[in-house]
Motif scaffolding. Structure first.
Motif, PDB file in Angstrom:
ATOM      1  N   SER A  31       0.834  -1.214   0.000  1.00  0.00           N
ATOM      2  CA  SER A  31       0.000   0.000   0.000  1.00  0.00           C
ATOM      3  C   SER A  31       0.860   1.252   0.000  1.00  0.00           C
ATOM      4  O   SER A  31       0.533   2.251  -0.653  1.00  0.00           O
ATOM      5  CB  SER A  31      -0.920   0.004   1.229  1.00  0.00           C
ATOM      6  OG  SER A  31      -1.834  -1.065   1.174  1.00  0.00           O
ATOM      7  N   GLU A  63       3.049   9.910 -10.272  1.00  0.00           N
ATOM      8  CA  GLU A  63       2.300  10.196 -11.489  1.00  0.00           C
ATOM      9  C   GLU A  63       1.897  11.666 -11.557  1.00  0.00           C
ATOM     10  O   GLU A  63       1.906  12.272 -12.630  1.00  0.00           O
ATOM     11  CB  GLU A  63       1.062   9.290 -11.572  1.00  0.00           C
ATOM     12  CG  GLU A  63       1.372   7.849 -11.940  1.00  0.00           C
ATOM     13  CD  GLU A  63       2.175   7.755 -13.225  1.00  0.00           C
ATOM     14  OE1 GLU A  63       1.782   8.382 -14.239  1.00  0.00           O
ATOM     15  OE2 GLU A  63       3.226   7.078 -13.223  1.00  0.00           O
ATOM     16  N   VAL A  64       1.541  12.228 -10.423  1.00  0.00           N
ATOM     17  CA  VAL A  64       1.188  13.665 -10.396  1.00  0.00           C
ATOM     18  C   VAL A  64       2.391  14.501 -10.799  1.00  0.00           C
ATOM     19  O   VAL A  64       2.303  15.425 -11.617  1.00  0.00           O
ATOM     20  CB  VAL A  64       0.679  14.071  -8.998  1.00  0.00           C
ATOM     21  CG1 VAL A  64       0.455  15.585  -8.930  1.00  0.00           C
ATOM     22  CG2 VAL A  64      -0.603  13.322  -8.656  1.00  0.00           C
ATOM     23  N   SER A  81       0.883  11.958  -0.839  1.00  0.00           N
ATOM     24  CA  SER A  81      -0.179  10.989  -1.120  1.00  0.00           C
ATOM     25  C   SER A  81      -0.435  10.210   0.159  1.00  0.00           C
ATOM     26  O   SER A  81       0.514   9.753   0.812  1.00  0.00           O
ATOM     27  CB  SER A  81       0.230  10.022  -2.238  1.00  0.00           C
ATOM     28  OG  SER A  81      -0.774   9.066  -2.470  1.00  0.00           O
ATOM     29  N   LYS A  94       3.629   5.633  -5.921  1.00  0.00           N
ATOM     30  CA  LYS A  94       3.403   5.684  -7.377  1.00  0.00           C
ATOM     31  C   LYS A  94       2.348   6.730  -7.737  1.00  0.00           C
ATOM     32  O   LYS A  94       2.472   7.421  -8.768  1.00  0.00           O
ATOM     33  CB  LYS A  94       2.982   4.303  -7.887  1.00  0.00           C
ATOM     34  CG  LYS A  94       4.109   3.287  -7.906  1.00  0.00           C
ATOM     35  CD  LYS A  94       3.642   1.947  -8.477  1.00  0.00           C
ATOM     36  CE  LYS A  94       4.764   0.931  -8.456  1.00  0.00           C
ATOM     37  NZ  LYS A  94       5.904   1.307  -9.312  1.00  0.00           N
ATOM     38  N   ARG A  95       1.310   6.850  -6.921  1.00  0.00           N
ATOM     39  CA  ARG A  95       0.284   7.865  -7.206  1.00  0.00           C
ATOM     40  C   ARG A  95       0.879   9.266  -7.164  1.00  0.00           C
ATOM     41  O   ARG A  95       0.602  10.106  -8.022  1.00  0.00           O
ATOM     42  CB  ARG A  95      -0.871   7.741  -6.202  1.00  0.00           C
ATOM     43  CG  ARG A  95      -1.745   6.518  -6.412  1.00  0.00           C
ATOM     44  CD  ARG A  95      -3.052   6.649  -5.642  1.00  0.00           C
ATOM     45  NE  ARG A  95      -2.857   6.732  -4.201  1.00  0.00           N
ATOM     46  CZ  ARG A  95      -2.790   5.691  -3.387  1.00  0.00           C
ATOM     47  NH1 ARG A  95      -2.877   4.453  -3.876  1.00  0.00           N
ATOM     48  NH2 ARG A  95      -2.634   5.852  -2.077  1.00  0.00           N
ATOM     49  N   ALA A 137       2.116   1.724  -3.503  1.00  0.00           N
ATOM     50  CA  ALA A 137       1.061   2.238  -4.381  1.00  0.00           C
ATOM     51  C   ALA A 137       0.861   3.732  -4.164  1.00  0.00           C
ATOM     52  O   ALA A 137       0.652   4.496  -5.120  1.00  0.00           O
ATOM     53  CB  ALA A 137      -0.237   1.478  -4.131  1.00  0.00           C
ATOM     54  N   ALA A 138       0.944   4.193  -2.909  1.00  0.00           N
ATOM     55  CA  ALA A 138       0.787   5.621  -2.618  1.00  0.00           C
ATOM     56  C   ALA A 138       1.931   6.425  -3.232  1.00  0.00           C
ATOM     57  O   ALA A 138       1.735   7.525  -3.771  1.00  0.00           O
ATOM     58  CB  ALA A 138       0.719   5.831  -1.108  1.00  0.00           C
TER      59      ALA A 138
END
Length: 1003
Positions: free
Chosen positions: A851, A861-862, A932, A857-858, A854-855
């Motif tokens: 998790s 992307e921004v 994030s 990576k988010r 994943a945070a």
């Protein structure tokens, strides 16, 4: 910064351990034959020899029909069988899969007749038809076999059986003899399904129903004398029929004794007798009010009689019979009975000693007997065309027709000629199903059904069948072994006669049955030889139903259990239409033989342990594929890639047999399957992804030693990324194995593709590249070992579905690895197992770590969208836990701290910091930053990414070099150590030392 004592590399790229693989980026069409032979013929031969003593797995082949080219439905069926066999091979079993072909029957005979007529033949002898049909069937078998083999089907092709083989025919006739011995075979004149277009009787399995068939239905009057209020009065019994052509064969009328009937007064049609519930319908049709003159129970009508004034005025009076099948929900409540043209009619009339009568010939045309009063009225006219119209016209002219209309309903068609059939009484041979029905149904309780609901479908077909019409009036088939008295025409069939015929056929073949002179005595049991003309015999010219042929194919299986018991296959696998076809005929013949010979204890055995049913192939809109619709897809089109958009070069992406196979494996075969361009694109994309993954794995293992690495590694000391990868691999292997075991092949492929795209490409391969290319020898070997296990398991999981790809990856596996391993097809599944290590505490931490990744990576992307970074290494990460005031927050921080050293590798970033409480000032002060957040067990955890505070390493590209270093000389501490190792182990990678002390530069 560079160590002043170290020489510069000649090229930084030479200091990296980059992948080296000979696996081509795309499949090479020229290599397909080589890989096909290895993974089919060679593999089957190997396992037959190497696993002689292993547990056998038998998949009995439902024979395709030897007529015409193969289509996509054949591919679905045969590839599903092959996947099943290949998985069982991986389970360590010896596979018995012997293909077969159904070679007799009408389509081949019609093709033979067509060919002979083209050659100018007019009067064609049955022996010539059989010779031509045999040649056509053999040629088709050879073509179909070649196609099956191109699909990568692993089978015993050299021992393939055909129903026209002499050995097969003899085994079939022996089954028939046992059924004769058990009094299960008889001959009777009774209604059967009859195809005028094919001029032969048909079984239920040879029918297909057209749901929108239009029949000309009619309400017809039958005048009869009925007492009305004490006086006998002419009343017209009204019947409704969808087959007016059967009226000349009428022999009785049926009423329901429990229904209420009324006599209605019609100004146009006189007195009409109908069930009371049909009065309203009749008033609407007659367009007049029909007052009731009298009413009474149907039982009062039973026994009354009427005469046929229309077709046979001199005939006897005909009765009104009680029939419980007569209903008041449709028609008139009265049913006209033609015992020669309906099964219910036949049975009811038989109970009252009324014989079947059929004034219709083999071509479906009326005979002179249809209208004895005027023989030429109907003779020669087709009952399904002008004959039906002539009957209606006759009724109209005699004022016996009340109303006619077009009625749309489901109607049986000949599945071969695609034309409507009729029901017609003829002399036929039957197998008695009632005597074996309960035993057959009981045997199904021991069978595993895939899908489960298919059990009830097969049971319903068996329950609904009391007898089986097994004779056909054609030349191309196995003869019914019966004799007929030349003078009386009486049939004679005894076990002794059948046994004698079998012995002659064993020596001379069944073709001699037709070749020989009609008076050839060799076929006649010696005990019947006589000079008395009253006892001369001729051979039966009927042939057996082809479903009896293929239904006895279980005799082709080797019986390893006992000579007393019949062979039983582990699996039968066919389309859903075979519940009324091959599944049922196989079950009935096997149980019949067990019943006749007493070869069972308390319960008979079905010839299959597991029955797998698949759906039909449809086009992308859900329509059945047919030439007339222009939506037929050839399996070759899928293999050649011609259904998809061409590559930039203009060529098509020919992925070969694996494309066809993976499409089959990806389909949920338990229902009908749609073939679409989108589905094929997904298949090609998956195959490309598998190939790219294999190429990477083989490339990074080019210097891997499986012997020393596997023996010496302690998995508990691996990095968290490697341990997560091994756990994910173990779980996917278990799930895929479960799906293969349950025949859930599409779910297995979904699991594999999801794993390759997400857990492998999107996680471990991304993480492992730094360790493989730039890290120290120890870390690199650890990563290689994990990827080695992944390679072997991936080959294992894909072996049943894409064997050519797996065979190709094996060929391109480095020789020093191959010599220590079994071939992926030959090693049992258990030997591919992922190393077991128990660490429940670590597995509990995995969701938190994933998790967090994943945070991150988010947030990345921004930042990418804002143009501030490209590679994930271009950032530092800070993980913020606000308070350690709960079990969840403390667990999270303890996990991060325990694995702090590995987090940079796990998240593929250049640095990871941990913070409890407020955010440090350096993050807001960075040139860019992005947050994030996510929740873990109810607690908020925030990750911050921001611009690195270090320089980019010139070798590994991590931002871990000193800021003061020049761009060309910036090295992180890890690369400094690795370069020192390399300079000691391979000095040739570096520039020679300059005696003058000048500074060398890397190329």
């Amino acid at each position: 910064m560079l160590n002043p004592a170290r020489r510069l590399p000649k090229n930084w790229k030479l200091t990296l351990f980059l992948p080296k693989s000979s696996l081509p980026p795309r499949p090479l069409v020229r290599d397909f034959p080589k890989y096909l032979k290895r993974c089919t013929d060679d593999l089957y031969a190997w396992q037959r020899d190497a696993r002689k003593s292993s547990k056998a797995f038998c998949l009995h082949d439902g024979p395709p029909y030897a007529n015409g080219p193969l289509h996509i439905g054949h591919a679905l069926n045969k590839i599903l069988k092959d996947i099943t066999c290949r998985f069982q091979l991986l389970e360590g079993k010896r596979v018995d899969f012997v293909p077969g072909w159904d070679c007799h029957g009408l389509p081949i005979e019609l093709e033979a007749l067509k060919q002979l007529k083209q050659d100018g033949a007019e009067q064609i002898h049955p022996a010539k038809i059989r010779q031509t049909a045999r040649h056509l069937a053999q040629r088709t078998v050879e073509r179909q076999m070649a196609s099956f083999r191109r699909w990568g089907i692993m089978a015993d092709w050299h021992n393939a059986w055909k129903t026209m083989d002499r050995g097969f025919e003899i085994r079939q006739l022996n089954v028939f003899k046992e059924m004769v011995q058990g009094n299960l075979i008889y001959r009777r004149f009774k209604p059967v399904y009859w195809s005028p277009s094919s001029r032969t009787a048909l079984a239920e399995a040879e029918l297909e129903y057209k749901i929108d068939h239009l029949s000309t239905a009619a309400y017809v009057k039958f005048p009869m004398q009925i007492p009305i209020k004490g006086n006998f009065t002419t009343v017209n019994a009204v019947v409704w029929t969808t087959t007016p052509w059967t009226l000349p064969a009428n022999r009785a009328i049926a009423v329901n004794p429990d229904l209420l009937y009324v006599v209605l007064d019609s100004k146009a049609h006189g007195l009409l007798l109908v069930a009371s519930g049909r009065r309203e319908e009749l008033q609407m049709l007659c367009q007049e009010d029909l007052p009731i003159l009298d009413q009474f129970e149907g039982s009062r009508l039973v026994g009354m009689r009427y005469c046929d004034l229309l077709w046979d005025p001199g005939s006897d009076l005909r009765p009104v019979l009680p029939g419980e099948f007569v209903l008041a929900g449709s028609g008139s409540g009265l049913v006209h009975l033609a015992p020669g043209h309906g099964l219910e009619d036949y049975h009811l009339c038989l109970d009252h000693h009324i014989p079947a009568y059929t004034p219709v010939d083999d071509e479906g045309r009326f005979t002179y007997a249809a209208s004895p009063g005027d023989p030429k009225l109907l003779a020669g006219k087709s009952v399904l065309g002008e004959g039906n119209n002539a009957v209606l016209e006759r009724l109209r002219s005699k004022e016996l027709l009340i109303y006619q209309h077009q009625h749309e309903h489901s109607y049986p068609y000949d599945w071969r000629s695609k034309l409507p059939i009729i029901i017609r009484a003829t002399e036929q041979w039957f197998a008695d199903v009632t005597k074996i029905q309960n035993l057959a149904l009981e045997s199904l309780s021991q069978v595993r059904f895939i899908p489960q609901n298919s059990q009830e479908r097969l049971r319903s077909f068996v329950k609904g069948r009391s007898e089986w019409c097994i004779s056909r009036q054609r030349a191309w088939g196995i003869p019914i072994p019966a004799l007929y008295n030349v003078e009386s025409g009486e049939a004679i069939m005894t076990p002794e006669i059948v046994d004698h015929i079998i012995n002659v056929a064993r020596r001379r073949g069944t073709d001699a049955w037709w070749h020989d002179d009609e008076n050839e005595p060799e076929w006649i049991l010696p005990a019947l030889h006589t000079n008395d003309s009253r006892h001369q015999y001729r051979r039966c010219k009927d042939t057996m139903d082809v479903w009896f042929d293929s239904g006895t194919s279980w005799t082709a299986m080797a019986d390893e259990n006992s000579a007393e018991k019949l062979p039983v296959a582990d699996v039968y696998l066919e389309g859903s239409d075979q519940h009324r076809g091959w599944f049922q005929s196989s079950l009935l013949t096997s149980v019949a033989l067990q019943t006749a010979s007493g070869r069972f204890d308390s319960i008979a055995a079905a010839p299959f342990k597991t029955l797998v049913t698949h759906g039909f192939t449809l086009d992308s809109t859900g329509r059945k594929m047919s030439k007339s619709l222009g939506n037929v897809v050839s399996p070759n089109q899928i293999m050649e890639g011609t259904l998809l958009r061409p590559l930039k070069s203009g060529a098509h992406d020919a992925m070969g047999p694996d494309a066809l196979r993976l499409w089959v494996a990806s389909c949920d075969f338990t229902s009908d399957i749609r073939l679409s361009e989108e589905a094929l694109e997904a298949v090609n994309s998956a195959l490309s992804k598998y190939r790219v993954t294999f190429k990477f794995l083989l490339g990074v293992l080019s210097d891997f030693d499986p012997v020393t690495h596997v023996r010496t590694t302690e998995f508990m000391k691996f990095s968290i990324a490697s341990r997560i990868a091994l756990i994910q691999l173990r779980e996917v292997c278990q799930r895929v194995h479960q799906h293969y075991t349950a025949f859930e092949y599409s779910k297995a492929i979904i699991e594999i593709s999801k794993y390759v795209s997400t857990n492998l490409s999107g996680f471990y391969i991304e993480i492992s590249k730094d360790a493989l290319y730039a890290a120290s020898s120890a870390i690199r070997k650890e990563t290689q070992l994990v990827l080695f296990f992944i390679l072997r398991c991936l080959q294992n999981m894909l072996a049943p579905s894409t064997p050519l790809l797996v065979e190709e990856t094996w060929e391109h596996t480095p020789q020093h690895i191959k010599k220590h391993l079994e071939h992926p097809f030959k090693a049992p599944w258990s030997k591919f197992g992922v190393p077991e290590f128990q660490d429940a505490a670590f597995e509990e931490q995995i969701p938190l770590l994933l998790s967090t990744g994943a945070a991150i990576k988010r947030a990345q992307e921004v930042v990418r969208r804002n143009g501030n970074m490209r590679s994930s290494l271009e950032c530092f990460v800070s993980i913020q836990v606000r308070e350690l005031d709960s079990d969840a927050s403390r667990f999270a921080m303890e996990t991060f701290e325990r694995h702090h050293y590995d987090l940079e590798t796990l998240f593929v970033v250049s640095k990871v910091n941990l913070y409890v409480g407020p955010l440090p000032s350096m993050i807001p002060a960075a040139r860019w930053h992005q947050a994030s957040s996510f929740q873990f067990r109810g607690e908020d955890i925030t990750v911050w990414i921001y611009k690195p505070e270090k320089a980019k390493c010139v070798r590994c590209w991590r931002y871990a070099a000193p800021l003061e270093a020049t761009k060309e000389e910036a090295l992180c501490g890890r690369c400094e150590v690795v370069l020192d190792e390399l300079q000691r182990s391979d000095p040739s990678l570096f520039e020679p030392a300059e005696p003058t002390g000048g500074v060398a530069r890397a190329a």
